[in-house]
Design an enzyme around this catalytic site. Sequence first.
Site, PDB file in Angstrom:
ATOM      1  N   LYS A   1       0.839  -1.203   0.000  1.00 50.69           N
ATOM      2  CA  LYS A   1       0.000   0.000   0.000  1.00 50.69           C
ATOM      3  C   LYS A   1       0.874   1.254   0.000  1.00 50.69           C
ATOM      4  CE  LYS A   1      -3.780  -2.454   2.167  1.00 50.69           C
ATOM      5  NZ  LYS A   1      -4.359  -2.988   3.401  1.00 50.69           N
TER       6      LYS A   1
ATOM      7  N   GLN B   1      -4.650  -1.595   9.507  1.00 52.69           N
ATOM      8  CA  GLN B   1      -4.446  -2.917   8.920  1.00 52.69           C
ATOM      9  C   GLN B   1      -5.021  -3.998   9.846  1.00 52.69           C
ATOM     10  OE1 GLN B   1      -3.111  -3.541   5.788  1.00 52.69           O
ATOM     11  NE2 GLN B   1      -3.831  -5.604   6.174  1.00 52.69           N
TER      12      GLN B   1
ATOM     13  N   ASP C   1     -11.492   2.966   3.886  1.00 51.59           N
ATOM     14  CA  ASP C   1     -11.856   1.548   3.784  1.00 51.59           C
ATOM     15  C   ASP C   1     -13.378   1.378   3.758  1.00 51.59           C
ATOM     16  OD1 ASP C   1      -9.861  -0.322   3.474  1.00 51.59           O
ATOM     17  OD2 ASP C   1      -9.294  -0.329   5.601  1.00 51.59           O
TER      18      ASP C   1
END
Length: 286
Positions: free
Chosen positions: A53, A97, A120
């Site tokens: 990422k 994460q 997200d």
Amino acid sequence: MAAIPIDGTALARTLREGFRDRVTALAAAGHQPGLAVLLVGGDPASQVYVRNKVNACAAAGLLSERISLPADTGPEVLLARIRELNADPRIHGILVQLPLPRHFDETAVLDAVAPDKDVDGFHPENVGALVQGRARFIPCTPYGVLRMLEHAGVNPAGQEAVVIGRSNIVGKPMALLLTARDATVTVCHSRTRDLRCHTRRADLLVVATGRPRMVTGDMLKPGAVVIDVGINRGADGKLCGDVDYESCREVASRITPVPGGVGPMTITMLLENTIVAAERRAGIRS
Ligand code: NAD
């Protein structure tokens, strides 16, 4: 005839090239899109995901801040870090994460991310907006699947769509998005009684179970479009999906490979959501 693969790597590359002009326009207005990625502990797979990422951000001209905390970090420390990032004007997107170490309440952590930085799309406010068909951020993996379908010319409207998996990250939002695109959607899961009877009538099958190669060609309707979200590492160290590619490609019309399918699209949609967040802050879009 063998199915035509849907190439996520190529589509991801094309989309990322398209981001350049948007990032340049933002820079001209004094805004560089910024993503903060929080990693707690040293889980090797999570470290790889975070590195990918951060590298993708750098390649696309985004600012990225990697925050690594030791596995024994207390929940209050992580929550305080998230609050700082919520208030940091350089940061437009915040990603925690997952999975977090067991002593964390994941729900409480995800709830702490400011909804307008929740790239997200996991915050309950954003999930609610998604349910109502007015999503602010679409969760990256199902968003990537939608873009792949669009690119492949697959219109879900009127189709029998079957989603295997009901996680908050993939299965549930995928089912909502396909419903919003007028598919007739069935959600299957670990307690589904006769999985094959559902998969055999699917025009469009999305598989997200974490069970290596569990869907085989004999479970498909001939000509089905098969999207494999799974990422599993075999004993030989190689990646494979939740779909048995070899047998399914003989029956399906379109199929996504693993690797090179949904995976690269997930990171691409994370970049897209971060750029969108920055454009909103800059007043370029609503
Ligand atoms: P999860 O473990 O949260 O959920 C798995 C779901 O599959 C559950 O709803 C469960 O009921 C269902 N399931 C499990 N076994 C089943 C069975 N035998 N029959 C029917 N349903 C079954 O997993 P997740 O986070 O949704 O991830 C699923 C897979 O997708 C994993 O392989 C994960 O690595 C992968 N993934 C990939 C990406 C990507 O970018 N490509 C992103 C997220 C997850």
